[in-house]
Motif scaffolding. Structure first.
Motif, short mmCIF file in Angstrom:
data_model
loop_
_atom_site.label_atom_id
_atom_site.label_comp_id
_atom_site.label_asym_id
_atom_site.label_seq_id
_atom_site.Cartn_x
_atom_site.Cartn_y
_atom_site.Cartn_z
N ARG A 91 -68.98 -0.72 33.29
CA ARG A 91 -69.99 -0.07 32.46
C ARG A 91 -71.33 -0.79 32.59
NH1 ARG A 91 -72.40 0.40 27.64
NH2 ARG A 91 -72.33 2.40 26.59
N GLU A 92 -71.31 -2.10 32.53
CA GLU A 92 -72.54 -2.88 32.65
C GLU A 92 -73.17 -2.69 34.04
OE1 GLU A 92 -74.34 -4.53 30.34
OE2 GLU A 92 -72.88 -3.61 28.99
N SER A 93 -72.33 -2.66 35.06
CA SER A 93 -72.82 -2.44 36.42
C SER A 93 -73.45 -1.05 36.55
CB SER A 93 -71.66 -2.60 37.41
OG SER A 93 -72.08 -2.31 38.71
N LEU A 94 -72.81 -0.06 35.96
CA LEU A 94 -73.34 1.31 35.99
C LEU A 94 -74.68 1.38 35.28
CD1 LEU A 94 -73.12 4.32 36.62
CD2 LEU A 94 -71.82 4.58 34.50
N ILE A 95 -74.77 0.82 34.08
CA ILE A 95 -76.02 0.84 33.32
C ILE A 95 -77.12 0.13 34.12
CG2 ILE A 95 -77.20 0.06 31.22
CD1 ILE A 95 -75.20 2.38 30.76
N GLU A 96 -76.79 -0.98 34.72
CA GLU A 96 -77.77 -1.71 35.53
C GLU A 96 -78.25 -0.86 36.70
OE1 GLU A 96 -80.33 -4.73 36.25
OE2 GLU A 96 -78.95 -4.63 34.54
N SER A 97 -77.34 -0.16 37.36
CA SER A 97 -77.73 0.68 38.51
C SER A 97 -78.59 1.86 38.07
CB SER A 97 -76.50 1.17 39.28
OG SER A 97 -75.78 2.13 38.52
N LEU A 98 -78.38 2.34 36.84
CA LEU A 98 -79.13 3.49 36.34
C LEU A 98 -80.55 3.13 35.94
CD1 LEU A 98 -76.34 5.29 34.30
CD2 LEU A 98 -77.26 5.93 36.54
N LYS A 99 -80.89 1.86 35.99
CA LYS A 99 -82.28 1.46 35.75
C LYS A 99 -83.16 1.91 36.91
CE LYS A 99 -81.28 -2.51 32.82
NZ LYS A 99 -81.37 -3.98 32.70
N ASP A 100 -82.56 2.14 38.06
CA ASP A 100 -83.28 2.66 39.22
C ASP A 100 -83.41 4.17 39.06
OD1 ASP A 100 -84.26 2.48 42.12
OD2 ASP A 100 -82.60 3.90 42.28
N ALA A 101 -84.64 4.67 39.03
CA ALA A 101 -84.88 6.09 38.76
C ALA A 101 -84.21 6.99 39.79
CB ALA A 101 -86.39 6.35 38.72
N ILE A 103 -76.08 11.47 30.61
CA ILE A 103 -77.44 11.41 30.05
C ILE A 103 -77.54 10.24 29.08
CG2 ILE A 103 -79.09 12.60 28.57
CD1 ILE A 103 -78.10 15.23 29.92
N ARG A 104 -76.51 10.02 28.29
CA ARG A 104 -76.51 8.88 27.36
C ARG A 104 -76.62 7.55 28.11
NH1 ARG A 104 -71.83 10.55 23.04
NH2 ARG A 104 -73.11 11.99 21.83
N LYS A 105 -75.92 7.45 29.23
CA LYS A 105 -75.98 6.20 30.00
C LYS A 105 -77.36 5.98 30.60
CE LYS A 105 -71.13 5.32 30.87
NZ LYS A 105 -70.80 5.76 29.55
N VAL A 106 -78.00 7.05 31.07
CA VAL A 106 -79.36 6.93 31.60
C VAL A 106 -80.32 6.52 30.47
CG1 VAL A 106 -81.30 8.19 32.63
CG2 VAL A 106 -78.99 8.49 33.54
N ILE A 107 -80.13 7.10 29.31
CA ILE A 107 -80.95 6.75 28.14
C ILE A 107 -80.74 5.27 27.80
CG2 ILE A 107 -81.22 7.09 25.64
CD1 ILE A 107 -82.48 9.37 27.21
N GLU A 108 -79.50 4.82 27.81
CA GLU A 108 -79.22 3.42 27.52
C GLU A 108 -79.89 2.49 28.52
OE1 GLU A 108 -75.50 0.29 27.06
OE2 GLU A 108 -75.07 2.43 26.97
#
Length: 123
Positions: free
Chosen positions: A8-18, A43-48
Motif C-alpha cells: 500500500r505504501e509503495s502504491l501510494i508513493e508511486s501515485l505521487k507521479d502524475a 481515486i481515493r489512493k490518488v487523493i491520498e
C-alpha cells in the motif's frame, strides 16, 4: 485478499507521479468487467498521494467529496456506462495529465537548470 502495508505504501508513493496516477485510473476505466468500487478505491489512493505531497487543492477536495458521495449512493455504474457509450460511438476516454501540471513541472526544471548553468566566459 488484504494487501500488505508495504504494498500500500509503495502504491501510494508511486501515485505521487502524475503520469503513473493517470495510468492507474485509466487502466481501471478500461476494464471489461467494471468494478465501480475499484474505481472509487483508486481515486481515493490518488487523493491520498496528493494529500501526502501537500498538493491537493480545496477545489479538488470538494470535487472528490461530491464524486465519492455520488459513487457511494449509486454504486458507480454511470461512469462505466459513459465509457461504454463512448466506445460504441468509436471514441475512447483517456486519462492524461493536464498541460498546466506539465507546464509547472517543466518550468521548475528549466529554472533549476538555468540557475545551475555557468555563465559563458568572455574570451
Amino acid at each position: 485478499m488484504p494487501t500488505s502495508d508495504s504494498y500500500r505504501e509503495s502504491l501510494i508513493e508511486s501515485l505521487k507521479d502524475a503520469e503513473h496516477a493517470a495510468g492507474f485510473i485509466g487502466a481501471i476505466l478500461e476494464e471489461k468487467d467494471p468494478e465501480p468500487a475499484l474505481l472509487r478505491n483508486a481515486i481515493r489512493k490518488v487523493i491520498e498521494a496528493r494529500i501526502r505531497m501537500d498538493a491537493l487543492s480545496e477545489s479538488a477536495k470538494e470535487h472528490h467529496e461530491k464524486l465519492d458521495k455520488m459513487l457511494t449512493e449509486s454504486g458507480g455504474p454511470e461512469i462505466y456506462s459513459l465509457v461504454e457509450l463512448l466506445e460504441a460511438l468509436g471514441f475512447k476516454l483517456e486519462i492524461t495529465v493536464a498541460d498546466t501540471e506539465l507546464s509547472a513541472e517543466s518550468e521548475s526544471t528549466e529554472i533549476g537548470e538555468l540557475e545551475l548553468s555557468p555563465e559563458p566566459a568572455n574570451l
